[in-house]
Structure formats: structure tokens, C-alpha cells
Design an enzyme around this catalytic site. Structure first.
Site, mmCIF file in Angstrom:
data_model
loop_
_atom_site.group_PDB
_atom_site.id
_atom_site.type_symbol
_atom_site.label_atom_id
_atom_site.label_comp_id
_atom_site.label_asym_id
_atom_site.label_seq_id
_atom_site.Cartn_x
_atom_site.Cartn_y
_atom_site.Cartn_z
ATOM 1 N N GLU A 1 0.758 -1.112 0.082
ATOM 2 C CA GLU A 1 -0.161 0.055 -0.029
ATOM 3 C C GLU A 1 0.730 1.245 0.071
ATOM 4 O O GLU A 1 1.959 1.255 0.444
ATOM 5 C CB GLU A 1 -0.784 -0.070 1.254
ATOM 6 C CG GLU A 1 -1.867 -1.180 1.441
ATOM 7 C CD GLU A 1 -2.328 -1.471 2.802
ATOM 8 O OE1 GLU A 1 -1.912 -0.573 3.485
ATOM 9 O OE2 GLU A 1 -2.831 -2.478 2.943
ATOM 10 N N ASP B 1 1.103 10.346 3.842
ATOM 11 C CA ASP B 1 1.678 11.091 4.698
ATOM 12 C C ASP B 1 0.523 12.016 5.293
ATOM 13 O O ASP B 1 0.339 13.299 4.878
ATOM 14 C CB ASP B 1 2.487 12.382 4.181
ATOM 15 C CG ASP B 1 3.401 12.927 5.123
ATOM 16 O OD1 ASP B 1 3.366 12.451 6.208
ATOM 17 O OD2 ASP B 1 4.284 13.741 4.818
ATOM 18 N N CYS C 1 13.671 49.525 7.123
ATOM 19 C CA CYS C 1 13.483 48.352 5.866
ATOM 20 C C CYS C 1 14.350 48.391 4.577
ATOM 21 O O CYS C 1 14.701 49.656 4.276
ATOM 22 C CB CYS C 1 12.000 48.962 5.361
ATOM 23 S SG CYS C 1 11.348 47.997 4.005
ATOM 24 N N CYS D 1 12.108 50.441 1.519
ATOM 25 C CA CYS D 1 11.754 51.544 1.301
ATOM 26 C C CYS D 1 13.031 52.426 2.429
ATOM 27 O O CYS D 1 12.980 53.876 2.037
ATOM 28 C CB CYS D 1 10.404 51.920 2.175
ATOM 29 S SG CYS D 1 10.333 51.806 3.928
ATOM 30 N N LYS E 1 2.153 4.774 1.654
ATOM 31 C CA LYS E 1 2.202 5.054 2.886
ATOM 32 C C LYS E 1 1.963 6.716 2.747
ATOM 33 O O LYS E 1 2.872 7.349 2.428
ATOM 34 C CB LYS E 1 3.590 4.960 3.633
ATOM 35 C CG LYS E 1 3.719 5.457 5.000
ATOM 36 C CD LYS E 1 4.971 4.964 5.870
ATOM 37 C CE LYS E 1 4.892 5.264 7.251
ATOM 38 N NZ LYS E 1 4.821 6.850 7.498
ATOM 39 N N TYR F 1 -6.943 1.707 5.970
ATOM 40 C CA TYR F 1 -5.902 0.779 5.744
ATOM 41 C C TYR F 1 -5.911 -0.617 6.769
ATOM 42 O O TYR F 1 -4.867 -1.173 6.285
ATOM 43 C CB TYR F 1 -4.485 1.497 5.688
ATOM 44 C CG TYR F 1 -4.148 1.941 6.837
ATOM 45 C CD1 TYR F 1 -3.766 1.352 8.366
ATOM 46 C CD2 TYR F 1 -3.850 3.578 6.811
ATOM 47 C CE1 TYR F 1 -3.595 2.201 9.161
ATOM 48 C CE2 TYR F 1 -3.419 4.171 7.997
ATOM 49 C CZ TYR F 1 -3.186 3.426 9.202
ATOM 50 O OH TYR F 1 -2.907 4.153 10.210
ATOM 51 N N LYS G 1 10.682 3.206 2.673
ATOM 52 C CA LYS G 1 10.435 4.565 2.698
ATOM 53 C C LYS G 1 11.116 5.022 1.236
ATOM 54 O O LYS G 1 12.256 4.771 0.798
ATOM 55 C CB LYS G 1 11.340 5.431 3.790
ATOM 56 C CG LYS G 1 10.696 5.173 4.953
ATOM 57 C CD LYS G 1 9.206 5.644 5.111
ATOM 58 C CE LYS G 1 9.254 7.250 5.692
ATOM 59 N NZ LYS G 1 9.659 7.411 6.922
ATOM 60 N N CYS H 1 5.277 52.180 2.798
ATOM 61 C CA CYS H 1 6.387 51.515 2.010
ATOM 62 C C CYS H 1 5.972 51.051 0.700
ATOM 63 O O CYS H 1 4.901 50.144 0.431
ATOM 64 C CB CYS H 1 6.702 50.051 3.138
ATOM 65 S SG CYS H 1 8.033 49.184 2.313
ATOM 66 N N CYS I 1 8.391 46.112 8.807
ATOM 67 C CA CYS I 1 8.616 47.364 8.567
ATOM 68 C C CYS I 1 7.495 48.152 8.949
ATOM 69 O O CYS I 1 6.542 47.764 8.355
ATOM 70 C CB CYS I 1 8.777 47.583 6.782
ATOM 71 S SG CYS I 1 8.626 49.187 6.260
HETATM 72 S S1 IVH Z 1 -0.353 0.374 8.765
HETATM 73 C C1 IVH Z 1 0.594 -1.965 12.269
HETATM 74 N N1 IVH Z 1 -0.940 1.356 6.377
HETATM 75 O O1 IVH Z 1 2.027 5.237 9.002
HETATM 76 C C2 IVH Z 1 0.399 -1.044 11.131
HETATM 77 N N2 IVH Z 1 -0.095 2.763 8.086
HETATM 78 O O2 IVH Z 1 4.197 4.422 11.155
HETATM 79 C C3 IVH Z 1 0.093 0.205 11.289
HETATM 80 N N3 IVH Z 1 0.317 5.001 7.309
HETATM 81 O O3 IVH Z 1 0.745 6.089 11.809
HETATM 82 C C4 IVH Z 1 -0.054 1.211 10.255
HETATM 83 N N4 IVH Z 1 -0.404 4.874 5.300
HETATM 84 O O4 IVH Z 1 -0.750 6.477 9.957
HETATM 85 C C5 IVH Z 1 -0.535 1.483 7.529
HETATM 86 N N5 IVH Z 1 -1.367 2.031 4.132
HETATM 87 C C6 IVH Z 1 -0.782 2.268 5.607
HETATM 88 C C7 IVH Z 1 -0.361 3.431 5.799
HETATM 89 C C8 IVH Z 1 0.025 3.641 7.287
HETATM 90 C C9 IVH Z 1 0.117 5.615 6.386
HETATM 91 C C10 IVH Z 1 0.946 5.663 8.532
HETATM 92 C C11 IVH Z 1 0.097 5.533 9.525
HETATM 93 C C12 IVH Z 1 0.758 5.151 10.916
HETATM 94 C C13 IVH Z 1 2.212 5.427 10.394
HETATM 95 C C14 IVH Z 1 3.053 4.127 10.586
#
Ligand code: IVH
Length: 678
Positions: free
Chosen positions: A114, A118, A418, A421, A116, A225, A314, A442, A437
């Protein structure tokens, strides 16, 4: 209609609305027009008004409208919310895989991959098919109760259909789409407010608003998720099947998730998205790899807060190192002195960067950034690049600390002034991180203020761009935004590189801007700390510029979500004679300064239209003219201010997508004609 009939109709309407809501916000595939959807909502609202005792918290009418709270309650998580271990390379991914096979005693399992995202982790609890509690992760064991705020997210189902467990919890990520994140930060920059460092902070800031109406204005979305726990009904025994099951119950699950048979395919999935991630509408910082079999997940267990059955692989940050040649200072609209990095040009993810944000002096000191340093710069999506920090090991001893005041010219009293100006003495209000300023006249500020006033989110005066406002100021034709309205066509036509025709267009655009809604006018005045959201709250509350300008700080603080700092800034703004003079000029010129009844009475008042594709009944200019006659406005592009996107034949995909992304109503030509008849 009696109570029983009302009850029956309410049930029908809610079921129908929930279904269409699901088609639109979860599946992204609506079956009915927005106008029809609105009709259903209106009917439901009407009956609920007549029979208030029939309103329930899971009614679709209750998504917005909850009152602000003083503080969030605490929610205990029955099952802790875990975090994830990280892998930063292919080797680390394979290490994790080998450990997992060893612990499991088998390689007979598969993976779910999946994105991840943010954003912000949330846990949603459903009891008897109703959304009862929404909570943040908090420390993993106890989070904050943000139920009212999560209800404003349309893809969070309020009530479920189908065969659901009597009590269960799902977990997911709430996020702000990239475009909304940039817009929010742009606004904050304009207001001199600290920027959100990343979409996660922005999502968290939006969700953790004590006033749910502010949350409702931000186009947040959610992907579920995982299933937290379920009581009273058996659930599928693999993660993948559970997600399919949750999808069936109406939850929004990321369509990019994949069930993969081996670690090589996982690595391939990662490579695909490492390259493709900039095209996603949200910021993803990696790939989450999960063991699919729940029984195996349970056997693998958790170490500390990190499950052994999943890992976050990551993406590399988009960063580079270069030399910080100098620190420049620009002057913002509200007079803020903004330090920025002047860099030796460097390519970061395919884009050459020469300048980067440095925010403020405290931040520079905290990060110990010195002129001459080798620094790490970072670019995320298409935001302004920023300096992350110095590479201390590369120091030669010749680096210099930055002191903003030392960079400034001095006046004959020896005070710093400033840099633009060279007149306004520089002040730093107590408790603030920015220097200002203090010269209200200005020209650098005036320039920025005119830009802001004329911007799309403001009075939207097309043609009054950078070049023109600089020229007008230089030629002495304007000193402030009030002067724009007394410009004559002949004056403009005399300017260099300006013909009769462009002069006429600009005068016309200025004329048009007189009728903008009050909230736009308030926003465009550029009051420190007043962004478009606050401006809307103020317009709603006070109804006219007049009563807003007379409001005391105390009175201002009675407006929800306006605290002492904003209230003070507004009150101070309206005490400055220069500002009152500008407002008087605007009033004299006939700029709309209240939510006038007559304007409201026009059938399309307040509605903003964008058209895509060809219409049968009108040419574009004809349609534009009709809209304006009826009190509406017409725009080229979809923004969050857009009320309707009219889709004719062969509509453009980008406008449709943008409208969908922002939750803007889309109507057909026939529906448009209906509106014009009204
Ligand atoms: S699973 C035990 N799936 O990442 C599994 N987390 O460090 C726990 N996050 O705070 C999370 N996308 O909010 C999972 N597809 C995804 C995710 C996801 C983002 C975030 C989640 C958590 C952090 C984990």
C-alpha cells in the site's frame, strides 16, 4: 405530513443520499447530478426542520453544523495503534523478509503493498452500523476525540449498509490532497503565519480544529488501511479480504493497493511508485508492506510499538546539498521581513533551485544555518524548496552567523530600517517571530498589497499583475488599493507597452471587481492574520464592512475560532487612519461593502460558474453575460470558490477532475438552463 409519514420519508431520503454520497465520494462515480442530490438534501433538511425530534447524529444533514468544542475529549484505544519499522534500501527490505521467513518458519505467505500516505492516523468506531467515535492516534493508547471533525469528511460513512459486525473499529489515514496543502500554505504565507512543514501537519492542523466548520472547509479525505478489531461477527482471515470486505461496507480503500505473491514483486511495486509518486494527488513517503495472513501476523507479533509483520519501505527524500551564498531579505504584504536563502544553483529531482525558504531568524538560529555553509535543501512536490539544515562536517571556519538586524540599513538615529523603503523602522512585536517594516507607505508593501488585493482569491482583477502594479506605483498613479478605482483609461493607455485595448480591459476588470462578495473584500484588504477562511467567518457574522470596522476586540472574539491575536490585529487595522482612508475610497467608488439584499435577490447572486466543453444554447460570452445579468460570476478555472461546473459537450478532463477533487458541484447544460430560468 404526520410524524409517521415524516419518519418513513426521512428514512428513504437518508438511504438514498447515503448511497449517492458513496457513489460520489468513495467510488468517484456519481449516478445522479449534483442538482438532484441537492434536491434530496433540501427535502431531508426541510422535513427535519419540521420534525426536529427526528434528527439523529448519523443523518447526512449532521455532517457540518456541530458547535465548536472547548477541548477534545480523550478516547482510550481498546487495541493500541502501532507504528511501523522502516526500511531505507532494498537490502533492508530483504533483511526484513529473511527475518520474517525465519520467524514464521515458512515462506508460504503473501504480501499486501500500500502507499504510505503522509497524513494523520485515525481510528473510527462503528456500533450497530453507526459511526460513533473517531479518534487520533495520540500516544497509541489514548487519542483525542475528533468525531465531529471526522464527520465532515464525506468519504467517512456515517451509517453502514450490509452485514457489518455489531461493534468494530477501522483505521486509516486522513490526508489533505497536495493541491489543497499548497493552497493552504500559500494563504498562510500571505498572512505571515508559520507554514505547515508537510501535508501531515496540515492534515493534523485541519482535523484538530476545535471548530468543525473550519475542518469542513478543508477538502480532507481518508483511506482506510486496516481493520482494528471486530466483535460479534466473524471477519475474513486475510488482510486483503478484510479490505475487500470493508470496501463492501462502504469504506474508501486505496485502489492502488496490491496483493503480491513474493518479495521481488514487492520490490517492483516500490520501484513503480518511487518513480510515479509525484503524479499522485497525495503525498506518499513510502510503501507499506504487510504480511497478508492474519494468523501469521498474530504469530509474528509486536516488538515495542512496531509489528514484525509489516514494514514501511521509505522513498528517498528529494534533497541535495549546495552552498548557501547569502541570505536575502524580501518584504511581504504585511511588512514582514522574510529571510530567504541565495544558493549556488543545484538540481533537486530535476528542477534547478537558486533560492529557498528560510522562514525566520529564530528558525535559522535553531537549525544553526550560517552563510557560507554547505546546506541540505529539500523540495517536496511543487512547494517552495526549503533549507533543511547545514552539513556541519563541511565547515571551514569561514562561515558567518546571520543576524537580520545587521543586514539592514540604518537611519540617522542609528535605528535599523526596511531594506526596501529605507524609511520604516524595523520592529519585532513581542511574542512574534517576524520583524516588520513599520512604514505604512512602504512601496514594497504597497506592491505586495496590490498584488494580494487583485489576486484570484481576492478581488480578482485580471491584468493587474506584477508588472502593472510596479509601474503604477512608480508612475505615482496609485499609492494604495483604493486608488485603483479612480484610474482612467487614458492614464493607463499612456503607459509604456500598453495599448487602448489592454487599458480598456483593465478598467473593465477593475469595474467588475466592485461587486465581489464581502468575504472577498475583507480578505483582500490584507489584514494581518486574516485569511480567506477567517474572512468568510467575519463576513457571515458582521454582514458589512461598516459593522466589522466598528467591532471592538471583545466583540470580534465572540466570532467562533477568532482568538485574541486575530481580534487585536483586526481592531488595530481599522484604527489606522490610512486604512480608513482606503476604505473610504473603496466606498466612494461603489465597491460593495455589505451583503446587500438587492444583490442577494438576484437568482444567481453569490454563485460562481465555470464552463467546460461546448454548450448548445450559447456561445461562451453569451453564457457569461447571462450569468452576470442574474448576479452570478463567471470564471475560467475551477477553484474552491466555484459553485457550479457546467459540463457541455466534450468537457475538459482537468476541470472535471479538479472539480471532483474539490467537491465542486457539476451540472449539465440542461440543469444550467433551469438555473437561468429561475
Ligand atoms: S499500517 C501496524 N498502512 O504510517 C500497522 N499505516 O508508522 C500500522 N500510514 O501512523 C499502520 N499509510 O498512520 C499503515 N497504508 C498504510 C499507511 C499507514 C500511512 C501511517 C499510519 C501510521 C504510520 C506508521
Amino acid at each position: 405530513m404526520n410524524v409517521d409519514e415524516a419518519k418513513k420519508r426521512i428514512e428513504q431520503l437518508r438511504a438514498e443520499i447515503n448511497y449517492h454520497n458513496y457513489r460520489y465520494y468513495v467510488l468517484d462515480s456519481p449516478e445522479i447530478s449534483d442538482a438532484e442530490y441537492d434536491r434530496l438534501m433540501r427535502e431531508l433538511r426541510g422535513i427535519e426542520e419540521q420534525f426536529p425530534e427526528l434528527v439523529t447524529p448519523d443523518s447526512p444533514t449532521q455532517r457540518i453544523g456541530a458547535a465548536p468544542v472547548a477541548a477534545f475529549g480523550v478516547v482510550e484505544h481498546p487495541l493500541p495503534l502501532l507504528s511501523l519499522g522502516n526500511a531505507f534500501s532494498r537490502d533492508e527490505l530483504f533483511d526484513w523478509y529473511r527475518r520474517t521467513v525465519k520467524l514464521a518458519g515458512t515462506s508460504g505467505f503473501d504480501f499486501v503493498c500500500e502507499h504510505k500516505i503522509d497524513g494523520l492516523a485515525v481510528a473510527l468506531t462503528y456500533v450497530d452500523g453507526r459511526f460513533t467515535t473517531g479518534a487520533t492516534r495520540g500516544d497509541g493508547y489514548r487519542g483525542e476525540d475528533i468525531t465531529q471533525n471526522l464527520k465532515t469528511i464525506r468519504s467517512v460513512p456515517l451509517s453502514l449498509a450490509g452485514d457489518f459486525p455489531p461493534r468494530f473499529e477501522v483505521r486509516g489515514e486522513v490526508y489533505l490532497p497536495r493541491s489543497a496543502f499548497h493552497r493552504l500554505n500559500q494563504e498562510r504565507a500571505d498572512q505571515g503565519l508559520p507554514l505547515f512543514a508537510n501535508p501531515r501537519n496540515a492534515a493534523a492542523g485541519s482535523v484538530r480544529q476545535l471548530d468543525p466548520r473550519i475542518t469542513a472547509r478543508r477538502p480532507l479525505d481518508v483511506y482506510i488501511y486496516m481493520l482494528g478489531y471486530a466483535e460479534g461477527r466473524a471477519v475474513p482471515s486475510t488482510h486483503w479480504d478484510r479490505m475487500e470486505y470493508l470496501k463492501g461496507l462502504g469504506f474508501k480503500v486505496n485502489p492502488h493497493n496490491r496483493l503480491l505473491p513474493g518479495i521481488e514483486q514487492v520490490a517492483e511495486y516500490y520501484r513503480t511508485w518511487e518513480e510515479g509518486r509525484e503524479g499522485l494527488p497525495y503525498e506518499a513517503d513510502g510503501v507499506v508492506v504487510k504480511v497478508n495472513q492474519i494468523e501469521l501476523q498474530e504469530r509474528l507479533g509486536v516488538v515495542g510499538r512496531e509489528p514484525r509483520w509489516a514494514i514501511a519501505y521509505k522513498f528517498p527524500a528529494i534533497q541535495a546539498t549546495t552552498r548557501l551564498l547569502d541570505i536575502g531579505i524580501s518584504v511581504g504584504r504585511t511588512g514582514t521581513l522574510n529571510p530567504y536563502a541565495i544558493l549556488e544553483p543545484v538540481a533537486v529531482g530535476g528542477v534547478t533551485i537558486r533560492q529557498a525558504a528560510l522562514h525566520n531568524e529564530d528558525d535559522i538560529r535553531r537549525k544553526d544555518i550560517r552563510i557560507g555553509d554547505t546546506v541540505i535543501v529539500q523540495r517536496a512536490g511543487d512547494v517552495i524548496p526549503e533549507v533543511v539544515g547545514p552539513v556541519v562536517s563541511k565547515r571551514t571556519g569561514g562561515e558567518r552567523e546571520f543576524r537580520l538586524l545587521d543586514k539592514l540599513p540604518r537611519n540617522d538615529r542609528g535605528k535599523p530600517v526596511c531594506p526596501r523603503c529605507e524609511r520604516g523602522e524595523v520592529v519585532r512585536p513581542e511574542g512574534e517571530v517576524m520583524y516588520y517594516c513599520s512604514n505604512a507607505a512602504c512601496p514594497a508593501q504597497a506592491h505586495e498589497r496590490i498584488q494580494h488585493f487583485a489576486s484570484r482569491g481576492g478581488m480578482d482583477i485580471r491584468g493587474a499583475g506584477e508588472a502593472l502594479s510596479a509601474l503604477l506605483l512608480r508612475e505615482g498613479l496609485v499609492r494604495d488599493v483604493g486608488d485603483l478605482y479612480s484610474l482612467k483609461k487614458e492614464q493607463l493607455a499612456d503607459l509604456e507597452r500598453m495599448g487602448e485595448k489592454s487599458a480598456a480591459n483593465i478598467i473593465n476588470a477593475i469595474e467588475q471587481s466592485k461587486g465581489r462578495p464581502l468575504a472577498r473584500l475583507i480578505f483582500s484588504l490584507g489584514i494581518r492574520h486574516v485569511g480567506s477562511e477567517t474572512a468568510e467567518l467575519l463576513a457571515e457574522h458582521f454582514g458589512s464592512l461598516d459593522s466589522l470596522s466598528r467591532a471592538s476586540q471583545q466583540e470580534l472574539m465572540t466570532v467562533p475560532s477568532i482568538g485574541p491575536k486575530i481580534a487585536e490585529s483586526i481592531a488595530a487595522f481599522f484604527q489606522q487612519p490610512e486604512n480608513l482612508a482606503i476604505i473610504e475610497k473603496l466606498r466612494q467608488a461603489g465597491v460593495r461593502t455589505s451583503e446587500e439584499r438587492e444583490v442577494k435577490a438576484l437568482p444567481l447572486a453569490g454563485a460562481e460558474f465555470v464552463i467546460t466543453g461546448a454548450l448548445k444554447a450559447f456561445t461562451r460570452p453569451e453564457a457569461e453575460a447571462r450569468i452576470k445579468e442574474l448576479g452570478g460570476t463567471f470564471k475560467e478555472n475551477v477553484t474552491r470558490k466555484t459553485t457550479y461546473l457546467v459540463a457541455g459537450a466534450d468537457p475538459g478532463g482537468s476541470k472535471l477532475n479538479r472539480a471532483r477533487e474539490l467537491g465542486i458541484r457539476q451540472i449539465t447544460e440542461d440543469e444550467f438552463l433551469e438555473l437561468l430560468k429561475a
